[in-house]
Write an enzyme that holds these catalytic residues in place. Structure first.
Site, PDB file in Angstrom:
ATOM      1  N   ARG A 152      35.847  24.439  62.204  1.00  0.00           N
ATOM      2  CA  ARG A 152      36.066  23.113  61.653  1.00  0.00           C
ATOM      3  C   ARG A 152      36.685  23.182  60.247  1.00  0.00           C
ATOM      4  O   ARG A 152      37.509  22.358  59.878  1.00  0.00           O
ATOM      5  CB  ARG A 152      34.719  22.378  61.601  1.00  0.00           C
ATOM      6  N   ASP A 153      36.284  24.156  59.491  1.00  0.00           N
ATOM      7  CA  ASP A 153      36.851  24.314  58.152  1.00  0.00           C
ATOM      8  C   ASP A 153      38.358  24.527  58.221  1.00  0.00           C
ATOM      9  O   ASP A 153      39.128  23.913  57.501  1.00  0.00           O
ATOM     10  CB  ASP A 153      36.219  25.521  57.444  1.00  0.00           C
ATOM     11  N   LEU A 154      38.723  25.412  59.152  1.00  0.00           N
ATOM     12  CA  LEU A 154      40.152  25.660  59.331  1.00  0.00           C
ATOM     13  C   LEU A 154      40.854  24.379  59.744  1.00  0.00           C
ATOM     14  O   LEU A 154      41.922  24.035  59.272  1.00  0.00           O
ATOM     15  CB  LEU A 154      40.375  26.708  60.428  1.00  0.00           C
TER      16      LEU A 154
END
Lengths: 113, 475
Positions: free
Chosen positions: A69-71
Protein backbone atom coordinates in the site's frame (compact mmCIF):
# COMPACT_ATOMS: atom_id res chain seq x y z
CA UNK A 1 -21.47 24.81 8.23
CA UNK A 2 -23.13 24.59 4.85
CA UNK A 3 -26.83 24.85 5.53
CA UNK A 4 -26.53 27.61 8.11
CA UNK A 5 -24.38 30.59 7.15
CA UNK A 6 -22.86 32.53 10.02
CA UNK A 7 -23.70 36.24 9.74
CA UNK A 8 -22.66 37.98 12.96
CA UNK A 9 -19.59 37.52 15.15
CA UNK A 10 -21.27 35.21 17.64
CA UNK A 11 -22.50 32.98 14.82
CA UNK A 12 -18.95 32.78 13.49
CA UNK A 13 -17.77 31.63 16.92
CA UNK A 14 -20.50 28.98 17.02
CA UNK A 15 -19.47 27.86 13.55
CA UNK A 16 -15.78 27.70 14.54
CA UNK A 17 -16.60 25.71 17.65
CA UNK A 18 -18.66 23.28 15.63
CA UNK A 19 -15.88 22.83 13.09
CA UNK A 20 -13.28 22.37 15.83
CA UNK A 21 -15.46 19.80 17.59
CA UNK A 22 -16.70 17.69 14.72
CA UNK A 23 -14.78 18.70 11.63
CA UNK A 24 -11.74 17.01 10.14
CA UNK A 25 -8.34 18.48 10.66
CA UNK A 26 -7.56 20.18 7.39
CA UNK A 27 -4.41 22.04 8.31
CA UNK A 28 -2.27 22.98 5.31
CA UNK A 29 -4.86 21.91 2.79
CA UNK A 30 -5.33 24.24 -0.12
CA UNK A 31 -9.07 24.54 0.29
CA UNK A 32 -9.87 24.24 3.96
CA UNK A 33 -13.51 25.19 3.46
CA UNK A 34 -14.29 22.45 0.98
CA UNK A 35 -17.02 19.97 1.83
CA UNK A 36 -15.53 17.50 4.27
CA UNK A 37 -15.61 13.99 2.96
CA UNK A 38 -13.18 11.11 3.60
CA UNK A 39 -10.06 12.15 1.79
CA UNK A 40 -6.34 11.78 1.28
CA UNK A 41 -4.28 14.24 3.21
CA UNK A 42 -2.53 16.30 0.58
CA UNK A 43 1.09 15.24 0.55
CA UNK A 44 2.35 12.25 2.45
CA UNK A 45 5.37 14.12 3.86
CA UNK A 46 3.19 16.14 6.25
CA UNK A 47 1.44 13.10 7.69
CA UNK A 48 2.54 11.35 10.81
CA UNK A 49 3.14 7.72 9.85
CA UNK A 50 2.37 4.89 10.04
CA UNK A 51 -1.18 4.82 8.83
CA UNK A 52 -3.46 7.39 7.32
CA UNK A 53 -6.44 6.07 9.24
CA UNK A 54 -8.76 5.92 6.24
CA UNK A 55 -8.04 5.39 2.60
CA UNK A 56 -9.57 7.17 -0.35
CA UNK A 57 -12.76 5.17 -0.16
CA UNK A 58 -13.28 5.92 3.50
CA UNK A 59 -12.39 2.36 4.56
CA UNK A 60 -9.36 0.78 6.17
CA UNK A 61 -8.59 -1.86 3.56
CA UNK A 62 -6.21 0.40 1.74
CA UNK A 63 -4.16 1.54 4.70
CA UNK A 64 -0.40 1.24 4.75
CA UNK A 65 -0.54 -2.43 5.70
CA UNK A 66 0.13 -4.52 3.75
CA UNK A 67 3.35 -2.91 2.78
CA UNK A 68 2.42 -2.68 -0.91
CA UNK A 69 0.00 0.00 0.00
CA UNK A 70 2.86 2.37 0.71
CA UNK A 71 4.18 1.85 -2.77
CA UNK A 72 0.74 2.26 -4.18
CA UNK A 73 0.21 5.68 -2.64
CA UNK A 74 3.55 6.92 -3.83
CA UNK A 75 2.63 5.64 -7.23
CA UNK A 76 -0.93 6.83 -7.69
CA UNK A 77 -1.36 10.04 -5.75
CA UNK A 78 2.00 11.55 -5.03
CA UNK A 79 4.06 13.70 -7.30
CA UNK A 80 7.15 13.20 -5.14
CA UNK A 81 9.94 11.29 -6.91
CA UNK A 82 9.86 8.00 -5.03
CA UNK A 83 11.43 4.60 -5.59
CA UNK A 84 8.39 3.30 -7.43
CA UNK A 85 7.38 3.07 -11.06
CA UNK A 86 6.31 6.39 -12.55
CA UNK A 87 2.57 6.46 -13.08
CA UNK A 88 2.31 9.59 -15.17
CA UNK A 89 4.69 8.77 -18.01
CA UNK A 90 6.07 5.26 -18.17
CA UNK A 91 3.97 2.79 -16.19
CA UNK A 92 0.33 3.91 -16.19
CA UNK A 93 -0.81 0.27 -16.13
CA UNK A 94 1.41 -0.95 -13.25
CA UNK A 95 -1.44 -1.51 -10.76
CA UNK A 96 -4.25 -2.18 -13.22
CA UNK A 97 -4.49 -5.79 -12.08
CA UNK A 98 -4.55 -4.84 -8.42
CA UNK A 99 -8.14 -3.91 -7.57
CA UNK A 100 -7.71 -4.34 -3.82
CA UNK A 101 -4.23 -4.23 -2.38
CA UNK A 102 -5.07 -6.63 0.45
CA UNK A 103 -6.02 -9.38 -2.02
CA UNK A 104 -4.31 -8.60 -5.31
CA UNK A 105 -0.95 -7.35 -4.12
CA UNK A 106 0.84 -10.22 -5.82
CA UNK A 107 -0.26 -8.80 -9.17
CA UNK A 108 1.91 -5.77 -8.70
CA UNK A 109 5.01 -6.98 -10.40
CA UNK A 110 8.54 -5.77 -10.68
CA UNK A 111 9.37 -3.43 -13.54
CA UNK A 112 12.58 -3.39 -15.54
CA UNK A 113 13.31 0.03 -16.95
CA UNK B 1 -33.09 10.92 19.20
CA UNK B 2 -36.28 12.94 19.68
CA UNK B 3 -35.87 16.50 18.37
CA UNK B 4 -37.75 19.67 19.20
CA UNK B 5 -37.38 23.33 18.32
CA UNK B 6 -35.14 25.25 20.66
CA UNK B 7 -35.34 29.01 21.15
CA UNK B 8 -34.87 31.41 18.25
CA UNK B 9 -36.54 34.28 16.47
CA UNK B 10 -37.06 33.74 12.76
CA UNK B 11 -37.05 36.77 10.48
CA UNK B 12 -36.77 37.64 6.82
CA UNK B 13 -34.49 40.22 5.30
CA UNK B 14 -33.76 40.97 1.64
CA UNK B 15 -36.00 38.01 0.77
CA UNK B 16 -33.91 35.50 2.75
CA UNK B 17 -34.77 33.62 5.94
CA UNK B 18 -32.61 34.21 9.04
CA UNK B 19 -32.46 32.89 12.60
CA UNK B 20 -31.62 34.90 15.69
CA UNK B 21 -30.63 32.25 18.21
CA UNK B 22 -31.53 32.55 21.88
CA UNK B 23 -29.77 32.79 24.24
CA UNK B 24 -26.50 32.75 22.26
CA UNK B 25 -27.30 35.79 20.10
CA UNK B 26 -25.91 34.13 16.95
CA UNK B 27 -27.43 35.22 13.63
CA UNK B 28 -27.47 32.67 10.80
CA UNK B 29 -28.83 32.75 7.27
CA UNK B 30 -30.60 29.44 6.59
CA UNK B 31 -31.00 27.60 3.29
CA UNK B 32 -34.24 26.12 1.95
CA UNK B 33 -33.56 22.68 3.40
CA UNK B 34 -33.05 24.08 6.91
CA UNK B 35 -36.16 26.19 6.50
CA UNK B 36 -38.11 23.04 5.64
CA UNK B 37 -36.65 21.14 8.60
CA UNK B 38 -37.65 23.99 10.93
CA UNK B 39 -41.17 24.08 9.49
CA UNK B 40 -41.54 20.33 10.06
CA UNK B 41 -40.42 20.53 13.69
CA UNK B 42 -42.66 23.53 14.20
CA UNK B 43 -45.61 21.25 13.40
CA UNK B 44 -44.55 18.85 16.13
CA UNK B 45 -41.40 17.40 17.73
CA UNK B 46 -40.31 14.17 16.09
CA UNK B 47 -37.58 11.59 15.94
CA UNK B 48 -34.40 12.62 14.14
CA UNK B 49 -34.67 9.62 11.81
CA UNK B 50 -38.28 10.47 10.92
CA UNK B 51 -37.25 14.05 10.18
CA UNK B 52 -34.38 12.81 8.02
CA UNK B 53 -36.73 10.55 6.06
CA UNK B 54 -39.16 13.39 5.47
CA UNK B 55 -36.41 15.67 4.19
CA UNK B 56 -35.16 12.90 1.90
CA UNK B 57 -38.71 12.25 0.68
CA UNK B 58 -38.82 15.97 -0.15
CA UNK B 59 -35.91 15.51 -2.54
CA UNK B 60 -32.79 16.09 -0.41
CA UNK B 61 -29.89 13.64 -0.48
CA UNK B 62 -29.35 11.61 2.69
CA UNK B 63 -26.01 13.27 3.28
CA UNK B 64 -27.41 16.80 2.89
CA UNK B 65 -30.36 16.07 5.14
CA UNK B 66 -28.10 14.54 7.77
CA UNK B 67 -25.67 17.47 7.70
CA UNK B 68 -28.51 19.93 7.84
CA UNK B 69 -30.03 18.36 10.95
CA UNK B 70 -26.62 18.10 12.59
CA UNK B 71 -25.95 21.78 11.97
CA UNK B 72 -29.32 22.82 13.39
CA UNK B 73 -28.58 20.79 16.51
CA UNK B 74 -24.99 22.03 16.80
CA UNK B 75 -26.12 25.66 16.58
CA UNK B 76 -28.83 24.83 19.14
CA UNK B 77 -31.74 25.83 16.90
CA UNK B 78 -32.89 22.25 17.52
CA UNK B 79 -32.73 20.59 20.91
CA UNK B 80 -32.93 17.03 22.15
CA UNK B 81 -36.04 16.16 24.13
CA UNK B 82 -36.35 18.38 27.19
CA UNK B 83 -34.37 21.23 25.63
CA UNK B 84 -30.88 22.55 26.32
CA UNK B 85 -29.96 23.36 29.86
CA UNK B 86 -28.76 26.93 30.18
CA UNK B 87 -25.71 27.23 32.40
CA UNK B 88 -26.34 29.54 35.35
CA UNK B 89 -23.46 31.96 35.50
CA UNK B 90 -23.29 33.97 38.67
CA UNK B 91 -22.34 37.62 38.67
CA UNK B 92 -18.55 37.83 38.80
CA UNK B 93 -17.28 38.45 42.33
CA UNK B 94 -14.75 40.97 41.09
CA UNK B 95 -15.31 42.97 37.92
CA UNK B 96 -12.80 45.69 37.01
CA UNK B 97 -14.31 49.14 36.81
CA UNK B 98 -14.11 50.90 33.46
CA UNK B 99 -16.27 54.00 33.69
CA UNK B 100 -16.94 56.32 36.60
CA UNK B 101 -19.74 58.85 36.23
CA UNK B 102 -18.89 61.78 38.48
CA UNK B 103 -21.75 64.08 39.42
CA UNK B 104 -19.85 67.32 39.91
CA UNK B 105 -22.97 68.91 41.36
CA UNK B 106 -26.57 68.01 41.94
CA UNK B 107 -27.63 71.61 41.22
CA UNK B 108 -29.21 72.61 37.92
CA UNK B 109 -30.18 75.91 36.33
CA UNK B 110 -33.09 74.35 34.48
CA UNK B 111 -36.27 72.90 35.92
CA UNK B 112 -37.24 70.28 33.35
CA UNK B 113 -40.45 68.85 34.68
CA UNK B 114 -39.63 65.25 33.87
CA UNK B 115 -36.17 65.30 35.49
CA UNK B 116 -35.43 62.03 37.28
CA UNK B 117 -33.20 63.85 39.74
CA UNK B 118 -35.65 66.56 40.80
CA UNK B 119 -39.02 65.62 39.29
CA UNK B 120 -41.98 63.90 40.87
CA UNK B 121 -40.48 60.42 40.54
CA UNK B 122 -37.06 61.27 41.94
CA UNK B 123 -35.12 58.62 43.86
CA UNK B 124 -32.45 60.99 45.19
CA UNK B 125 -32.40 61.97 48.85
CA UNK B 126 -29.97 64.93 48.71
CA UNK B 127 -31.01 66.50 52.04
CA UNK B 128 -28.01 67.37 54.16
CA UNK B 129 -25.50 66.40 51.45
CA UNK B 130 -23.14 68.78 49.66
CA UNK B 131 -24.54 70.42 46.53
CA UNK B 132 -21.16 70.76 44.85
CA UNK B 133 -18.42 68.16 44.96
CA UNK B 134 -15.23 69.17 46.81
CA UNK B 135 -11.83 68.74 45.19
CA UNK B 136 -10.82 66.25 47.89
CA UNK B 137 -13.86 64.04 47.13
CA UNK B 138 -13.16 64.30 43.41
CA UNK B 139 -9.56 63.16 43.92
CA UNK B 140 -10.75 60.26 46.06
CA UNK B 141 -13.17 59.36 43.26
CA UNK B 142 -10.35 59.28 40.73
CA UNK B 143 -8.18 57.18 43.07
CA UNK B 144 -11.15 54.87 43.57
CA UNK B 145 -11.55 54.49 39.79
CA UNK B 146 -7.90 53.49 39.29
CA UNK B 147 -8.00 51.15 42.29
CA UNK B 148 -11.15 49.40 41.12
CA UNK B 149 -10.03 49.31 37.47
CA UNK B 150 -7.27 46.90 38.55
CA UNK B 151 -5.45 45.70 35.42
CA UNK B 152 -7.44 47.64 32.86
CA UNK B 153 -5.33 49.56 30.38
CA UNK B 154 -7.91 52.25 29.65
CA UNK B 155 -10.55 53.93 31.80
CA UNK B 156 -13.19 56.56 31.26
CA UNK B 157 -14.68 59.39 33.27
CA UNK B 158 -18.07 60.87 32.45
CA UNK B 159 -18.90 64.20 34.04
CA UNK B 160 -22.49 64.61 34.99
CA UNK B 161 -24.86 66.64 37.15
CA UNK B 162 -27.21 68.38 37.95
CA UNK B 163 -25.86 70.69 35.29
CA UNK B 164 -22.28 69.57 34.81
CA UNK B 165 -20.95 72.95 33.72
CA UNK B 166 -22.15 74.63 36.93
CA UNK B 167 -18.99 73.13 38.40
CA UNK B 168 -16.63 73.63 35.47
CA UNK B 169 -13.66 74.66 37.67
CA UNK B 170 -13.72 71.26 39.37
CA UNK B 171 -14.03 69.49 36.00
CA UNK B 172 -10.71 71.02 34.93
CA UNK B 173 -9.06 70.03 38.20
CA UNK B 174 -10.30 66.45 37.85
CA UNK B 175 -8.98 66.25 34.29
CA UNK B 176 -5.55 67.51 35.43
CA UNK B 177 -5.36 65.20 38.41
CA UNK B 178 -6.64 62.07 36.67
CA UNK B 179 -4.43 62.60 33.64
CA UNK B 180 -1.35 62.73 35.88
CA UNK B 181 -2.47 59.65 37.79
CA UNK B 182 -3.16 57.78 34.54
CA UNK B 183 0.29 58.66 33.19
CA UNK B 184 1.92 57.38 36.39
CA UNK B 185 0.15 54.07 35.94
CA UNK B 186 0.63 53.79 32.18
CA UNK B 187 -3.12 53.77 31.65
CA UNK B 188 -5.01 55.75 29.00
CA UNK B 189 -7.96 57.81 30.12
CA UNK B 190 -10.62 59.70 28.23
CA UNK B 191 -13.54 61.90 29.15
CA UNK B 192 -17.04 62.85 28.22
CA UNK B 193 -19.78 64.98 29.71
CA UNK B 194 -23.48 65.59 29.46
CA UNK B 195 -24.80 69.15 29.57
CA UNK B 196 -28.00 71.06 28.96
CA UNK B 197 -25.99 73.53 26.87
CA UNK B 198 -27.07 76.69 28.68
CA UNK B 199 -23.64 77.46 30.14
CA UNK B 200 -21.41 76.77 27.14
CA UNK B 201 -18.95 79.62 26.53
CA UNK B 202 -16.20 80.04 23.93
CA UNK B 203 -13.46 79.33 26.51
CA UNK B 204 -15.26 76.20 27.73
CA UNK B 205 -15.72 74.96 24.16
CA UNK B 206 -12.05 75.61 23.51
CA UNK B 207 -11.10 73.63 26.61
CA UNK B 208 -13.38 70.69 25.72
CA UNK B 209 -11.94 70.61 22.20
CA UNK B 210 -8.33 70.83 23.33
CA UNK B 211 -8.85 67.97 25.77
CA UNK B 212 -10.93 65.82 23.41
CA UNK B 213 -13.80 65.67 25.87
CA UNK B 214 -16.87 64.08 24.28
CA UNK B 215 -20.07 66.08 24.67
CA UNK B 216 -23.69 64.97 24.80
CA UNK B 217 -26.27 67.74 24.85
CA UNK B 218 -29.67 67.04 26.36
CA UNK B 219 -32.25 68.80 24.26
CA UNK B 220 -35.62 67.81 22.88
CA UNK B 221 -35.72 69.23 19.36
CA UNK B 222 -36.99 72.45 17.76
CA UNK B 223 -38.15 75.32 19.97
CA UNK B 224 -41.82 74.42 20.23
CA UNK B 225 -40.93 70.90 21.45
CA UNK B 226 -37.82 71.63 23.50
CA UNK B 227 -39.57 74.40 25.41
CA UNK B 228 -42.53 72.30 26.51
CA UNK B 229 -40.67 70.78 29.45
CA UNK B 230 -37.06 71.97 29.26
CA UNK B 231 -37.64 75.25 31.08
CA UNK B 232 -36.00 77.56 33.59
CA UNK B 233 -37.40 77.88 37.10
CA UNK B 234 -39.60 80.79 35.94
CA UNK B 235 -41.17 78.58 33.27
CA UNK B 236 -39.34 80.23 30.36
CA UNK B 237 -38.18 77.86 27.61
CA UNK B 238 -34.47 77.17 27.19
CA UNK B 239 -34.22 76.80 23.40
CA UNK B 240 -33.30 80.37 22.54
CA UNK B 241 -30.45 80.29 25.05
CA UNK B 242 -29.15 76.88 23.97
CA UNK B 243 -29.41 77.01 20.19
CA UNK B 244 -26.68 79.61 19.47
CA UNK B 245 -24.33 78.02 22.03
CA UNK B 246 -24.84 74.58 20.56
CA UNK B 247 -24.15 75.91 17.08
CA UNK B 248 -20.94 77.43 18.39
CA UNK B 249 -20.02 74.09 19.99
CA UNK B 250 -20.72 72.12 16.82
CA UNK B 251 -18.76 74.60 14.72
CA UNK B 252 -15.63 74.48 16.88
CA UNK B 253 -15.45 71.14 18.71
CA UNK B 254 -13.83 68.83 16.18
CA UNK B 255 -11.95 66.31 18.33
CA UNK B 256 -14.93 64.14 19.28
CA UNK B 257 -18.36 63.51 17.73
CA UNK B 258 -21.07 65.55 19.46
CA UNK B 259 -24.36 63.84 20.26
CA UNK B 260 -27.83 65.01 21.19
CA UNK B 261 -29.95 63.09 23.68
CA UNK B 262 -33.72 63.51 23.40
CA UNK B 263 -36.33 62.62 26.00
CA UNK B 264 -39.64 61.72 24.41
CA UNK B 265 -42.78 62.69 26.31
CA UNK B 266 -46.48 62.80 25.64
CA UNK B 267 -46.24 66.17 23.88
CA UNK B 268 -42.83 65.58 22.30
CA UNK B 269 -42.75 62.52 20.13
CA UNK B 270 -42.45 63.69 16.53
CA UNK B 271 -39.25 61.69 16.15
CA UNK B 272 -38.53 62.48 12.55
CA UNK B 273 -39.03 66.21 12.91
CA UNK B 274 -36.83 66.27 16.01
CA UNK B 275 -34.13 64.24 14.27
CA UNK B 276 -34.12 66.43 11.19
CA UNK B 277 -33.83 69.57 13.27
CA UNK B 278 -31.02 68.31 15.48
CA UNK B 279 -29.09 66.45 12.79
CA UNK B 280 -29.56 68.57 9.71
CA UNK B 281 -30.40 72.07 10.98
CA UNK B 282 -28.14 72.21 14.04
CA UNK B 283 -25.58 69.65 12.83
CA UNK B 284 -25.22 67.08 15.63
CA UNK B 285 -23.17 64.04 14.66
CA UNK B 286 -25.75 61.68 16.10
CA UNK B 287 -29.07 61.81 17.91
CA UNK B 288 -30.42 59.31 20.44
CA UNK B 289 -33.94 59.07 21.78
CA UNK B 290 -35.50 57.53 24.88
CA UNK B 291 -39.04 57.68 26.18
CA UNK B 292 -39.21 59.48 29.53
CA UNK B 293 -38.79 57.40 32.68
CA UNK B 294 -41.83 58.06 34.81
CA UNK B 295 -44.73 56.55 36.64
CA UNK B 296 -47.55 55.94 34.18
CA UNK B 297 -49.93 58.53 35.66
CA UNK B 298 -47.83 61.63 34.94
CA UNK B 299 -49.23 64.06 32.39
CA UNK B 300 -46.06 63.81 30.29
CA UNK B 301 -45.97 59.98 30.37
CA UNK B 302 -46.43 58.26 27.01
CA UNK B 303 -49.21 55.69 27.17
CA UNK B 304 -49.24 52.42 25.24
CA UNK B 305 -50.88 53.93 22.17
CA UNK B 306 -48.36 56.71 22.20
CA UNK B 307 -45.51 54.19 22.43
CA UNK B 308 -46.83 52.32 19.40
CA UNK B 309 -46.88 55.60 17.53
CA UNK B 310 -43.29 56.28 18.57
CA UNK B 311 -42.24 52.83 17.40
CA UNK B 312 -43.84 53.53 14.01
CA UNK B 313 -41.84 56.76 13.78
CA UNK B 314 -38.68 54.99 14.89
CA UNK B 315 -39.30 52.46 12.14
CA UNK B 316 -39.55 55.13 9.49
CA UNK B 317 -36.33 56.77 10.64
CA UNK B 318 -34.60 53.39 10.98
CA UNK B 319 -35.38 52.61 7.34
CA UNK B 320 -33.78 55.91 6.45
CA UNK B 321 -30.71 54.73 8.41
CA UNK B 322 -30.77 51.48 6.42
CA UNK B 323 -30.86 53.36 3.11
CA UNK B 324 -27.86 55.41 4.21
CA UNK B 325 -26.05 52.25 5.36
CA UNK B 326 -26.66 50.49 2.05
CA UNK B 327 -24.97 53.44 0.36
CA UNK B 328 -22.18 53.24 2.94
CA UNK B 329 -23.07 56.61 4.49
CA UNK B 330 -23.29 57.76 8.11
CA UNK B 331 -26.84 58.54 9.22
CA UNK B 332 -26.74 59.46 12.90
CA UNK B 333 -29.81 57.79 14.44
CA UNK B 334 -27.83 56.32 17.31
CA UNK B 335 -30.60 54.07 18.65
CA UNK B 336 -30.15 52.00 15.47
CA UNK B 337 -26.36 51.96 15.50
CA UNK B 338 -26.32 51.00 19.20
CA UNK B 339 -28.65 48.06 18.60
CA UNK B 340 -26.88 46.97 15.40
CA UNK B 341 -23.60 47.01 17.29
CA UNK B 342 -25.00 44.66 19.94
CA UNK B 343 -26.56 42.40 17.32
CA UNK B 344 -23.32 42.28 15.34
CA UNK B 345 -21.35 41.18 18.39
CA UNK B 346 -24.12 38.75 19.28
CA UNK B 347 -23.95 39.74 22.90
CA UNK B 348 -26.07 37.84 25.37
CA UNK B 349 -26.50 39.87 28.52
CA UNK B 350 -26.60 38.51 32.04
CA UNK B 351 -27.47 42.05 33.16
CA UNK B 352 -29.28 44.81 31.26
CA UNK B 353 -26.32 47.21 31.44
CA UNK B 354 -22.94 47.73 33.05
CA UNK B 355 -24.30 49.56 36.11
CA UNK B 356 -22.76 48.15 39.29
CA UNK B 357 -20.29 46.15 37.18
CA UNK B 358 -18.03 48.10 34.79
CA UNK B 359 -19.76 51.40 35.49
CA UNK B 360 -20.52 53.23 38.72
CA UNK B 361 -21.85 56.64 39.65
CA UNK B 362 -20.52 58.89 42.39
CA UNK B 363 -22.44 61.81 43.90
CA UNK B 364 -21.13 65.16 45.18
CA UNK B 365 -20.91 63.61 48.67
CA UNK B 366 -18.69 60.78 47.42
CA UNK B 367 -21.40 58.17 47.81
CA UNK B 368 -21.18 55.41 45.22
CA UNK B 369 -24.28 54.34 43.29
CA UNK B 370 -24.93 51.78 40.54
CA UNK B 371 -25.11 54.57 37.94
CA UNK B 372 -25.72 58.30 37.60
CA UNK B 373 -29.47 57.80 37.85
CA UNK B 374 -29.21 56.55 41.43
CA UNK B 375 -26.77 59.18 42.65
CA UNK B 376 -27.58 60.70 46.06
CA UNK B 377 -30.10 57.99 46.84
CA UNK B 378 -29.45 56.49 50.29
CA UNK B 379 -31.39 53.36 49.41
CA UNK B 380 -29.10 52.55 46.50
CA UNK B 381 -25.78 53.57 48.01
CA UNK B 382 -23.05 51.00 47.27
CA UNK B 383 -20.29 52.48 49.39
CA UNK B 384 -18.19 55.64 49.55
CA UNK B 385 -15.14 56.58 47.50
CA UNK B 386 -13.07 57.02 50.67
CA UNK B 387 -13.98 53.59 52.04
CA UNK B 388 -14.50 51.56 48.89
CA UNK B 389 -17.28 49.33 47.66
CA UNK B 390 -19.87 47.74 49.89
CA UNK B 391 -19.40 44.44 48.11
CA UNK B 392 -22.29 42.70 49.88
CA UNK B 393 -24.72 45.36 48.64
CA UNK B 394 -23.16 45.29 45.19
CA UNK B 395 -23.53 41.51 44.98
CA UNK B 396 -27.10 41.78 46.16
CA UNK B 397 -27.85 44.40 43.50
CA UNK B 398 -26.27 42.27 40.76
CA UNK B 399 -27.88 39.05 41.87
CA UNK B 400 -31.22 40.80 41.86
CA UNK B 401 -30.66 42.23 38.38
CA UNK B 402 -29.45 38.97 36.81
CA UNK B 403 -31.53 37.69 33.90
CA UNK B 404 -32.02 34.37 35.68
CA UNK B 405 -33.76 36.18 38.54
CA UNK B 406 -36.35 37.62 36.13
CA UNK B 407 -38.96 34.95 35.71
CA UNK B 408 -40.95 36.90 33.12
CA UNK B 409 -37.96 37.10 30.77
CA UNK B 410 -37.35 33.36 30.53
CA UNK B 411 -39.56 32.79 27.51
CA UNK B 412 -38.72 36.00 25.68
CA UNK B 413 -36.54 35.81 22.57
CA UNK B 414 -35.32 39.39 23.00
CA UNK B 415 -33.66 38.72 26.36
CA UNK B 416 -30.06 38.51 25.01
CA UNK B 417 -30.20 42.25 24.20
CA UNK B 418 -32.71 43.44 26.81
CA UNK B 419 -32.15 41.36 29.97
CA UNK B 420 -35.13 43.06 31.58
CA UNK B 421 -34.25 46.67 30.83
CA UNK B 422 -33.12 49.72 32.81
CA UNK B 423 -32.79 49.28 36.59
CA UNK B 424 -33.86 52.85 37.20
CA UNK B 425 -36.91 52.58 34.97
CA UNK B 426 -37.85 49.38 36.83
CA UNK B 427 -37.43 51.06 40.19
CA UNK B 428 -39.61 54.01 39.23
CA UNK B 429 -42.31 51.74 37.79
CA UNK B 430 -42.26 48.82 40.17
CA UNK B 431 -40.22 49.93 43.17
CA UNK B 432 -37.67 47.20 42.46
CA UNK B 433 -34.46 47.48 40.41
CA UNK B 434 -34.60 43.75 39.65
CA UNK B 435 -38.10 43.84 38.17
CA UNK B 436 -38.46 43.24 34.43
CA UNK B 437 -39.77 46.33 32.64
CA UNK B 438 -42.94 44.60 31.51
CA UNK B 439 -44.56 47.81 30.26
CA UNK B 440 -42.24 47.97 27.26
CA UNK B 441 -41.75 44.31 26.30
CA UNK B 442 -43.72 44.69 23.06
CA UNK B 443 -41.71 47.77 22.25
CA UNK B 444 -38.39 45.98 22.80
CA UNK B 445 -39.40 42.96 20.72
CA UNK B 446 -40.75 45.21 17.95
CA UNK B 447 -37.59 47.29 17.94
CA UNK B 448 -35.23 44.29 18.06
CA UNK B 449 -37.09 42.59 15.22
CA UNK B 450 -36.86 45.77 13.14
CA UNK B 451 -33.13 46.10 13.78
CA UNK B 452 -32.58 42.41 12.98
CA UNK B 453 -34.28 42.86 9.61
CA UNK B 454 -32.19 45.94 8.92
CA UNK B 455 -29.07 44.04 10.02
CA UNK B 456 -29.96 41.20 7.64
CA UNK B 457 -30.44 43.61 4.75
CA UNK B 458 -27.11 45.31 5.38
CA UNK B 459 -25.39 41.92 5.77
CA UNK B 460 -26.83 40.87 2.41
CA UNK B 461 -26.31 43.97 0.33
CA UNK B 462 -23.47 45.93 1.95
CA UNK B 463 -21.67 43.67 4.46
CA UNK B 464 -18.58 45.89 4.59
CA UNK B 465 -20.67 48.51 6.42
CA UNK B 466 -20.77 46.13 9.39
CA UNK B 467 -17.02 46.60 9.86
CA UNK B 468 -17.99 49.74 11.78
CA UNK B 469 -19.26 47.41 14.48
CA UNK B 470 -16.29 45.00 14.62
CA UNK B 471 -14.80 46.64 17.68
CA UNK B 472 -16.99 46.35 20.69
CA UNK B 473 -17.78 49.73 22.19
CA UNK B 474 -16.47 50.10 25.70
CA UNK B 475 -19.33 50.15 28.16
Amino acid sequence: MRHLRAINKKARRIDDLQTATDGDVVAMQQNANAAQRPHYPMGCSIVFSPGWEVDSSGGTAGLCQPVERDLYDCYISCYWPAQVPDHLNNYPEWTSKCAAATKDWRNIDLVFP
Amino acid sequence: MQLQLSEFHQFEAAGHPFLYLVPSGGIFAVDDLSKRAIALLKESPRDAKALLDELVAGGASVEDAKNCIEELVASRAFAPEGGWKEPVDEAPAKFPLQTLVINLTNQCNLSCQYCYEFGEDKVATPEGKPKFMELETAKQSVDFLFREAAERKSVHITFFGGETLMNFPLLKQVVDYSRDEAAKRGVTIDYSLTTNGTLLRPDIIEYLTANAIGVTVSMDGPKEMNDQLRVFANGKGSYDIIAPKVKELLKNHNTRPIAARVTLTNGVKDVKKIFNHLKHELGFHEVGFAPVTTSPNRLYAIDENGLNGVLAEFEELAYEYRDYALRGEHHGFSNVSDTLSELHQGISKSHPCGAGLGLLGVGPSGDISPCHRFVDSDEHKLGHVSEGMDTAKQQDFLKHGHIHAKYDCHTCWARPVCAGGCYHEAFVRYGDTGHANLHYCDWIRGWTDLCLRIYGEIATHNPSFLNHFEQRKAA
